[in-house]
Design an enzyme around this catalytic site. Structure first.
Site, PDB file in Angstrom:
ATOM      1  N   ASP A  36       0.859  -1.186   0.000  1.00 55.20           N
ATOM      2  CA  ASP A  36       0.000   0.000   0.000  1.00 55.20           C
ATOM      3  C   ASP A  36       0.892   1.231   0.000  1.00 55.20           C
ATOM      4  OD1 ASP A  36      -2.209   1.944   0.752  1.00 55.20           O
ATOM      5  OD2 ASP A  36      -3.289   0.044   0.939  1.00 55.20           O
ATOM      6  N   ASN A  89      -5.057  -4.628  -7.147  1.00 46.14           N
ATOM      7  CA  ASN A  89      -6.306  -4.154  -6.549  1.00 46.14           C
ATOM      8  C   ASN A  89      -6.351  -2.643  -6.308  1.00 46.14           C
ATOM      9  OD1 ASN A  89      -8.812  -4.694  -4.713  1.00 46.14           O
ATOM     10  ND2 ASN A  89      -7.364  -3.700  -3.332  1.00 46.14           N
ATOM     11  N   TYR A 156     -12.013   6.023 -15.158  1.00 47.99           N
ATOM     12  CA  TYR A 156     -12.129   4.801 -14.352  1.00 47.99           C
ATOM     13  C   TYR A 156     -12.783   3.695 -15.182  1.00 47.99           C
ATOM     14  CZ  TYR A 156     -13.625   1.961 -10.254  1.00 47.99           C
ATOM     15  OH  TYR A 156     -13.842   0.963  -9.340  1.00 47.99           O
ATOM     16  N   LYS A 160     -10.931   0.203 -16.054  1.00 45.94           N
ATOM     17  CA  LYS A 160     -11.478  -1.083 -15.603  1.00 45.94           C
ATOM     18  C   LYS A 160     -11.821  -1.992 -16.782  1.00 45.94           C
ATOM     19  CE  LYS A 160     -11.285  -0.659 -11.102  1.00 45.94           C
ATOM     20  NZ  LYS A 160     -10.335  -1.480 -10.341  1.00 45.94           N
ATOM     21  N   ILE A 189     -19.447  -1.631  -3.006  1.00 48.16           N
ATOM     22  CA  ILE A 189     -19.056  -2.375  -1.798  1.00 48.16           C
ATOM     23  C   ILE A 189     -18.737  -1.347  -0.721  1.00 48.16           C
ATOM     24  CG2 ILE A 189     -17.436  -4.055  -0.829  1.00 48.16           C
ATOM     25  CD1 ILE A 189     -19.020  -5.225  -3.207  1.00 48.16           C
ATOM     26  N   THR A 191     -16.767   0.227   1.566  1.00 47.09           N
ATOM     27  CA  THR A 191     -15.355   0.307   1.979  1.00 47.09           C
ATOM     28  C   THR A 191     -15.041   1.762   2.332  1.00 47.09           C
ATOM     29  OG1 THR A 191     -14.561   0.875  -0.222  1.00 47.09           O
ATOM     30  CG2 THR A 191     -14.750  -1.475   0.277  1.00 47.09           C
TER      31      THR A 191
HETATM   32  N1  NAD Z   1     -15.737  -0.180  -3.105  1.00 47.58           N
HETATM   33  C1  NAD Z   1     -16.432  -0.330  -4.218  1.00 47.58           C
HETATM   34  O1  NAD Z   1     -17.625  -0.032  -4.280  1.00 47.58           O
HETATM   35  C2  NAD Z   1     -15.789  -0.909  -5.445  1.00 47.58           C
HETATM   36  C3  NAD Z   1     -16.595  -1.254  -6.534  1.00 47.58           C
HETATM   37  C4  NAD Z   1     -16.011  -1.787  -7.673  1.00 47.58           C
HETATM   38  C5  NAD Z   1     -14.647  -1.986  -7.721  1.00 47.58           C
HETATM   39  N2  NAD Z   1     -13.887  -1.636  -6.650  1.00 47.58           N
HETATM   40  C6  NAD Z   1     -12.454  -1.830  -6.760  1.00 47.58           C
HETATM   41  O2  NAD Z   1     -11.955  -2.486  -5.608  1.00 47.58           O
HETATM   42  C7  NAD Z   1     -10.603  -2.067  -5.406  1.00 47.58           C
HETATM   43  C8  NAD Z   1     -10.423  -1.635  -3.977  1.00 47.58           C
HETATM   44  O3  NAD Z   1     -11.341  -0.601  -3.683  1.00 47.58           O
HETATM   45  P1  NAD Z   1     -11.763  -0.225  -2.191  1.00 47.58           P
HETATM   46  O4  NAD Z   1     -13.126   0.329  -2.267  1.00 47.58           O
HETATM   47  O5  NAD Z   1     -11.453  -1.358  -1.306  1.00 47.58           O
HETATM   48  O6  NAD Z   1     -10.740   0.995  -1.920  1.00 47.58           O
HETATM   49  P2  NAD Z   1     -10.133   1.623  -0.585  1.00 47.58           P
HETATM   50  O7  NAD Z   1      -9.962   3.064  -0.884  1.00 47.58           O
HETATM   51  O8  NAD Z   1     -10.889   1.225   0.627  1.00 47.58           O
HETATM   52  O9  NAD Z   1      -8.691   0.945  -0.534  1.00 47.58           O
HETATM   53  C9  NAD Z   1      -7.755   1.175  -1.548  1.00 47.58           C
HETATM   54  C10 NAD Z   1      -6.350   1.057  -0.992  1.00 47.58           C
HETATM   55  O10 NAD Z   1      -5.436   1.271  -2.089  1.00 47.58           O
HETATM   56  C11 NAD Z   1      -4.382   2.104  -1.641  1.00 47.58           C
HETATM   57  N3  NAD Z   1      -3.820   2.816  -2.795  1.00 47.58           N
HETATM   58  C12 NAD Z   1      -4.396   3.810  -3.505  1.00 47.58           C
HETATM   59  N4  NAD Z   1      -3.579   4.223  -4.473  1.00 47.58           N
HETATM   60  C13 NAD Z   1      -2.450   3.480  -4.376  1.00 47.58           C
HETATM   61  C14 NAD Z   1      -1.230   3.449  -5.091  1.00 47.58           C
HETATM   62  N5  NAD Z   1      -0.993   4.292  -6.114  1.00 47.58           N
HETATM   63  N6  NAD Z   1      -0.287   2.549  -4.737  1.00 47.58           N
HETATM   64  C15 NAD Z   1      -0.493   1.704  -3.703  1.00 47.58           C
HETATM   65  N7  NAD Z   1      -1.631   1.693  -2.972  1.00 47.58           N
HETATM   66  C16 NAD Z   1      -2.595   2.575  -3.305  1.00 47.58           C
HETATM   67  C17 NAD Z   1      -5.036   3.040  -0.639  1.00 47.58           C
HETATM   68  O11 NAD Z   1      -4.069   3.628   0.239  1.00 47.58           O
HETATM   69  C18 NAD Z   1      -6.014   2.117   0.071  1.00 47.58           C
HETATM   70  O12 NAD Z   1      -5.400   1.495   1.189  1.00 47.58           O
HETATM   71  C19 NAD Z   1     -10.312  -1.013  -6.470  1.00 47.58           C
HETATM   72  O13 NAD Z   1      -9.706  -1.630  -7.577  1.00 47.58           O
HETATM   73  C20 NAD Z   1     -11.692  -0.529  -6.857  1.00 47.58           C
HETATM   74  O14 NAD Z   1     -11.754   0.008  -8.156  1.00 47.58           O
HETATM   75  C21 NAD Z   1     -14.411  -1.103  -5.519  1.00 47.58           C
END
Ligand code: NAD
Length: 265
Positions: A36, A89, A156, A160, A189, A191
């Protein structure tokens, strides 16, 4: 345990979906590298894994920087001697403006972190670990936003969609080398990432939930459960596919209910 003796690495493992996946892999016996750019989150997750399950290491990297992507793969190999599972991710995304109002810097940063880094990390894992070991698994967190369009998230959506097809290409090109590659497409989701969107996130999240046939957002563990299946040998004949985890969102055409009717009818 479904991942006994495996070594996994997940980017963005310090929060949300990445955190749930990292803990689930560790619960099932894997040693996990939690990557991270936010080390506070990564160290917390690693501490919780060590206390509850076993081996984990935190590594600080901004995956938008190719040298740091190489370093994170090198770190996994130095610490654990192998890499069986790469889960891409982490993301960055410019959002909130129409396609023609996105500036070039925001567009490029979105593509660098959310698409190019996925390819570059896969390249490094394949060349330095998986081909030599005779196999491995690559998982890419894509999104329902990679299989249909959203308003005000053009870069985005494009990143994706790229991740979905990147997963297919890696799957077919390395299928006979023992490497499987799949994409997971979560819907909304709950988060920290999604809670931080907009000026009135609670109101917006209620609207989002209304649009999902199940009437709620998903829990990160519901994504991690699918990731675990894809990472494990139970999915030994599953490659090049996209698994949607979205409470039915992507199944809906977007058409309104019949006049006078609603979800409780
Ligand atoms: N939460 C949703 O609704 C949702 C829906 C569809 C897809 N996603 C995908 O799930 C994945 C995770 O999303 P989330 O909601 O858990 O996010 P989140 O923001 O809770 O966590 C993301 C993490 O990635 C880290 N991060 C960000 N940029 C970074 C970088 N350049 N290098 C290293 N680390 C980095 C952040 O510090 C954070 O800890 C993403 O790919 C997102 O597109 C999420």
């Amino acid at each position: 345990m479904r991942l006994a003796n495996r070594i996994g690495l997940i980017t963005g493992g310090g929060s949300g979906i990445g955190e749930a996946c990292a803990k689930t892999y560790a619960r099932e016996g894997a040693g996990v590298v939690v990557v991270d750019r936010n080390m506070e989150g990564a160290r917390r997750v690693v501490g919780e894994i060590r206390a509850a399950f076993g081996r984990a290491e935190a590594f600080e990297a901004n995956i938008g920087v190719p040298e740091q992507v190489e370093a994170m793969i090198g770190f996994a190999l130095d610490k654990f001697g192998r890499l069986d599972l790469l889960h891409n991710n982490a993301i960055y995304s410019v959002m909130g403006v129409r396609a023609a109002d996105i500036d070039l810097k925001g567009w490029q940063r979105t593509l660098d972190v959310s698409l190019t880094a996925y390819w570059y990390a896969s390249r490094a894992a394949i060349n330095t670990a998986m081909l030599k070991q005779g196999g491995g698994v690559i998982l890419n967190t894509a999104s329902v936003s990679g299989i249909a369009g959203d308003y005000l998230q053009c870069a985005y959506n494009v990143a994706k969609a790229g991740v979905v097809n990147l997963s297919r290409v890696i799957a077919i090109e390395y299928a006979r080398k023992g490497i499987r590659c799949n994409a997971i497409c979560p819907g909304p989701i709950l988060t920290p990432g999604i809670r931080g969107i907009g000026r009135n996130p609670d109101k917006w999240l209620r609207q989002v939930a209304e649009g999902i046939p199940m009437g709620r957002l998903g829990d990160p563990q519901e994504v991690a459960n699918v990731a675990l299946f894809l990472a494990s040998d139970e999915a030994s004949f599953v490659t090049g596919t996209t698994v949607v985890v979205d409470g039915g969102l992507n199944a809906h055409s977007g058409m309104a209910y019949a006049p006078g009717r609603g979800p409780d009818w």
